[in-house]
Write a protein that holds these residues in place. Structure first.
Motif, PDB file in Angstrom:
ATOM      1  N   PRO A   1       0.988  -1.257  -0.035  1.00 59.72           N
ATOM      2  CA  PRO A   1      -0.166   0.059   0.199  1.00 59.72           C
ATOM      3  C   PRO A   1       0.869   1.345  -0.071  1.00 59.72           C
ATOM      4  CG  PRO A   1      -1.047  -1.546   1.544  1.00 59.72           C
ATOM      5  CD  PRO A   1       0.384  -2.318   1.062  1.00 59.72           C
ATOM      6  N   ASP A   2       0.323   2.352  -0.692  1.00 63.35           N
ATOM      7  CA  ASP A   2       0.981   3.672  -0.880  1.00 63.35           C
ATOM      8  C   ASP A   2       0.559   4.440   0.185  1.00 63.35           C
ATOM      9  OD1 ASP A   2       2.001   6.007  -1.276  1.00 63.35           O
ATOM     10  OD2 ASP A   2       1.498   5.919  -3.605  1.00 63.35           O
ATOM     11  N   HIS A   3       1.114   4.561   1.279  1.00 59.18           N
ATOM     12  CA  HIS A   3       0.898   5.190   2.439  1.00 59.18           C
ATOM     13  C   HIS A   3       0.760   6.894   2.124  1.00 59.18           C
ATOM     14  CE1 HIS A   3       5.019   6.710   3.004  1.00 59.18           C
ATOM     15  NE2 HIS A   3       5.397   5.709   2.650  1.00 59.18           N
ATOM     16  N   THR A   4       1.464   7.313   1.054  1.00 57.86           N
ATOM     17  CA  THR A   4       1.510   8.650   0.841  1.00 57.86           C
ATOM     18  C   THR A   4      -0.314   9.145   0.300  1.00 57.86           C
ATOM     19  OG1 THR A   4       1.604   8.673  -1.509  1.00 57.86           O
ATOM     20  CG2 THR A   4       3.467   8.833   0.062  1.00 57.86           C
ATOM     21  N   SER A   5      -1.119   8.021   0.155  1.00 57.18           N
ATOM     22  CA  SER A   5      -2.492   8.341  -0.069  1.00 57.18           C
ATOM     23  C   SER A   5      -3.403   8.681   1.086  1.00 57.18           C
ATOM     24  CB  SER A   5      -3.074   7.100  -0.991  1.00 57.18           C
ATOM     25  OG  SER A   5      -3.077   6.104  -0.124  1.00 57.18           O
ATOM     26  N   TRP A   6      -2.907   8.269   2.183  1.00 61.96           N
ATOM     27  CA  TRP A   6      -3.430   8.412   3.649  1.00 61.96           C
ATOM     28  C   TRP A   6      -2.985   9.911   4.210  1.00 61.96           C
ATOM     29  CZ3 TRP A   6      -0.877   3.180   5.096  1.00 61.96           C
ATOM     30  CH2 TRP A   6      -1.478   2.250   4.459  1.00 61.96           C
ATOM     31  N   ASP A   7      -1.875  10.452   3.691  1.00 65.49           N
ATOM     32  CA  ASP A   7      -1.460  11.590   4.183  1.00 65.49           C
ATOM     33  C   ASP A   7      -1.876  12.996   3.741  1.00 65.49           C
ATOM     34  OD1 ASP A   7       0.145  13.812   5.196  1.00 65.49           O
ATOM     35  OD2 ASP A   7       2.065  12.995   4.768  1.00 65.49           O
TER      36      ASP A   7
ATOM     37  N   LYS B   1     -10.270   8.834  -0.180  1.00 63.01           N
ATOM     38  CA  LYS B   1     -11.235   7.251  -0.524  1.00 63.01           C
ATOM     39  C   LYS B   1     -10.063   6.124  -0.285  1.00 63.01           C
ATOM     40  CE  LYS B   1     -14.302   9.362  -3.604  1.00 63.01           C
ATOM     41  NZ  LYS B   1     -14.908   9.194  -5.070  1.00 63.01           N
ATOM     42  N   SER B   2      -8.772   6.406   0.130  1.00 60.08           N
ATOM     43  CA  SER B   2      -7.999   5.337   0.560  1.00 60.08           C
ATOM     44  C   SER B   2      -7.615   5.510   1.888  1.00 60.08           C
ATOM     45  CB  SER B   2      -6.852   5.773  -0.323  1.00 60.08           C
ATOM     46  OG  SER B   2      -5.738   4.415  -0.227  1.00 60.08           O
ATOM     47  N   SER B   3      -7.641   4.180   2.461  1.00 57.79           N
ATOM     48  CA  SER B   3      -7.134   4.278   3.909  1.00 57.79           C
ATOM     49  C   SER B   3      -6.333   3.099   4.182  1.00 57.79           C
ATOM     50  CB  SER B   3      -8.396   4.001   4.877  1.00 57.79           C
ATOM     51  OG  SER B   3      -9.253   2.702   4.714  1.00 57.79           O
ATOM     52  N   PRO B   4      -5.759   2.853   5.428  1.00 53.82           N
ATOM     53  CA  PRO B   4      -4.969   1.578   5.596  1.00 53.82           C
ATOM     54  C   PRO B   4      -5.859   0.473   5.534  1.00 53.82           C
ATOM     55  CG  PRO B   4      -4.363   3.363   7.237  1.00 53.82           C
ATOM     56  CD  PRO B   4      -5.565   3.854   6.404  1.00 53.82           C
ATOM     57  N   ASP B   5      -7.148   0.580   6.085  1.00 56.69           N
ATOM     58  CA  ASP B   5      -8.088  -0.584   5.789  1.00 56.69           C
ATOM     59  C   ASP B   5      -8.438  -1.104   4.638  1.00 56.69           C
ATOM     60  OD1 ASP B   5      -7.966  -0.795   8.712  1.00 56.69           O
ATOM     61  OD2 ASP B   5      -9.795   0.213   9.108  1.00 56.69           O
ATOM     62  N   LYS B   6      -8.491  -0.258   3.538  1.00 54.63           N
ATOM     63  CA  LYS B   6      -8.905  -0.412   2.186  1.00 54.63           C
ATOM     64  C   LYS B   6      -7.842   0.524   1.398  1.00 54.63           C
ATOM     65  CE  LYS B   6     -13.572  -1.767   2.886  1.00 54.63           C
ATOM     66  NZ  LYS B   6     -14.986  -1.629   2.219  1.00 54.63           N
ATOM     67  N   PRO B   7      -6.811   0.303   1.215  1.00 56.39           N
ATOM     68  CA  PRO B   7      -5.806   1.095   0.453  1.00 56.39           C
ATOM     69  C   PRO B   7      -6.145   0.724  -1.075  1.00 56.39           C
ATOM     70  CG  PRO B   7      -4.667  -1.053   1.003  1.00 56.39           C
ATOM     71  CD  PRO B   7      -6.089  -1.012   1.897  1.00 56.39           C
ATOM     72  N   ARG B   8      -6.515   2.144  -1.753  1.00 59.13           N
ATOM     73  CA  ARG B   8      -6.793   2.073  -3.309  1.00 59.13           C
ATOM     74  C   ARG B   8      -5.407   2.268  -3.927  1.00 59.13           C
ATOM     75  NH1 ARG B   8     -11.032   6.445  -5.380  1.00 59.13           N
ATOM     76  NH2 ARG B   8     -12.374   5.214  -4.265  1.00 59.13           N
ATOM     77  N   TRP B   9      -4.344   2.542  -3.485  1.00 61.21           N
ATOM     78  CA  TRP B   9      -2.904   2.867  -4.267  1.00 61.21           C
ATOM     79  C   TRP B   9      -1.879   2.057  -3.699  1.00 61.21           C
ATOM     80  CZ3 TRP B   9      -4.700   4.583  -8.681  1.00 61.21           C
ATOM     81  CH2 TRP B   9      -5.959   5.283  -8.410  1.00 61.21           C
ATOM     82  N   PHE B  10      -0.979   1.679  -4.526  1.00 61.31           N
ATOM     83  CA  PHE B  10       0.184   0.949  -4.247  1.00 61.31           C
ATOM     84  C   PHE B  10       1.293   1.244  -4.807  1.00 61.31           C
ATOM     85  CE2 PHE B  10      -3.812  -1.692  -3.529  1.00 61.31           C
ATOM     86  CZ  PHE B  10      -3.311  -2.738  -2.487  1.00 61.31           C
ATOM     87  N   MET B  11       2.369   1.023  -4.362  1.00 59.82           N
ATOM     88  CA  MET B  11       3.610   1.208  -5.016  1.00 59.82           C
ATOM     89  C   MET B  11       4.583  -0.047  -4.913  1.00 59.82           C
ATOM     90  SD  MET B  11       5.015   3.834  -1.910  1.00 59.82           S
ATOM     91  CE  MET B  11       4.947   3.549   0.129  1.00 59.82           C
ATOM     92  N   VAL B  12       5.642   0.090  -5.410  1.00 63.16           N
ATOM     93  CA  VAL B  12       6.966  -1.041  -5.281  1.00 63.16           C
ATOM     94  C   VAL B  12       7.938  -0.158  -5.130  1.00 63.16           C
ATOM     95  CG1 VAL B  12       5.774  -2.253  -7.150  1.00 63.16           C
ATOM     96  CG2 VAL B  12       7.344  -0.885  -7.956  1.00 63.16           C
ATOM     97  N   ASP B  13       9.035  -0.869  -4.572  1.00 55.82           N
ATOM     98  CA  ASP B  13      10.375  -0.476  -4.530  1.00 55.82           C
ATOM     99  C   ASP B  13      11.280  -0.637  -5.639  1.00 55.82           C
ATOM    100  OD1 ASP B  13       9.473   0.515  -1.861  1.00 55.82           O
ATOM    101  OD2 ASP B  13      11.061  -0.776  -0.778  1.00 55.82           O
TER     102      ASP B  13
END
Length: 152
Positions: free
Chosen positions: A72-78, A87-99
């Motif tokens: 999950p891309d935590h920047t969407s919660w900030d 609309k994104s949250s830690p419980d229902k992440p909408r966006w993702f990232m890779v390293d």
């Protein structure tokens, strides 16, 4: 066997030189569903063309390797982030990232204009008119051909 990808970044936001300094970085801020879906299929060890976009000239500037699979891309919660999505949250992440990990910076850019000159790349998503995805798959044949012309 790795899969192959092309990932775009604006060099004033995050460049190949930034990745080289950091060696490894999250690829955050992707806010297109199709690009997100592609990232969710990436595997550790997959190879990535690093593409500088929204600049002149735009093109491939090097290679990175996927070093961590989608999370999950935590920047969407900030709420203070440019990438915030209410609309994104830690419980229902909408966006993702890779390293991604720095692999190689090319001595010169392989521009989009140059890529479009090669009929062998006519079916590549990047060279098709109107394609603006920031993350896209590359076939093994495209990967090999682009590496061949980049090293000439």
């Amino acid at each position: 066997m790795p899969n192959y990808w092309l990932m775009k970044s604006e060099p004033d936001a995050f460049s190949i030189d930034d990745l080289k300094k950091m060696q490894r970085s999250p690829w955050d801020g992707v806010r297109n569903y199709q690009a997100r879906n592609f990232m969710q299929t990436m595997k550790e060890g997959d190879l990535v063309f690093f593409y500088h976009s929204s600049c002149s000239p735009a093109g491939i500037v090097g290679i990175a390797t996927v070093s961590k699979e989608a999370y999950p891309d935590h920047t969407s919660w900030d709420p203070n982030s440019a990438y915030f999505d209410p609309k994104s949250s830690p419980d229902k992440p909408r966006w993702f990232m890779v390293d991604v990990e720095f692999t190689e910076k090319w001595p010169s850019i392989l521009t989009l204009a140059e890529l479009k000159l090669h009929p062998e790349l006519a079916d590549m998503l990047l060279t098709k008119k109107g394609n603006r995805l920031s993350v896209m798959p590359i076939t093994m044949g495209e990967w090999q051909y682009i590496n061949l012309i980049a090293r000439k």
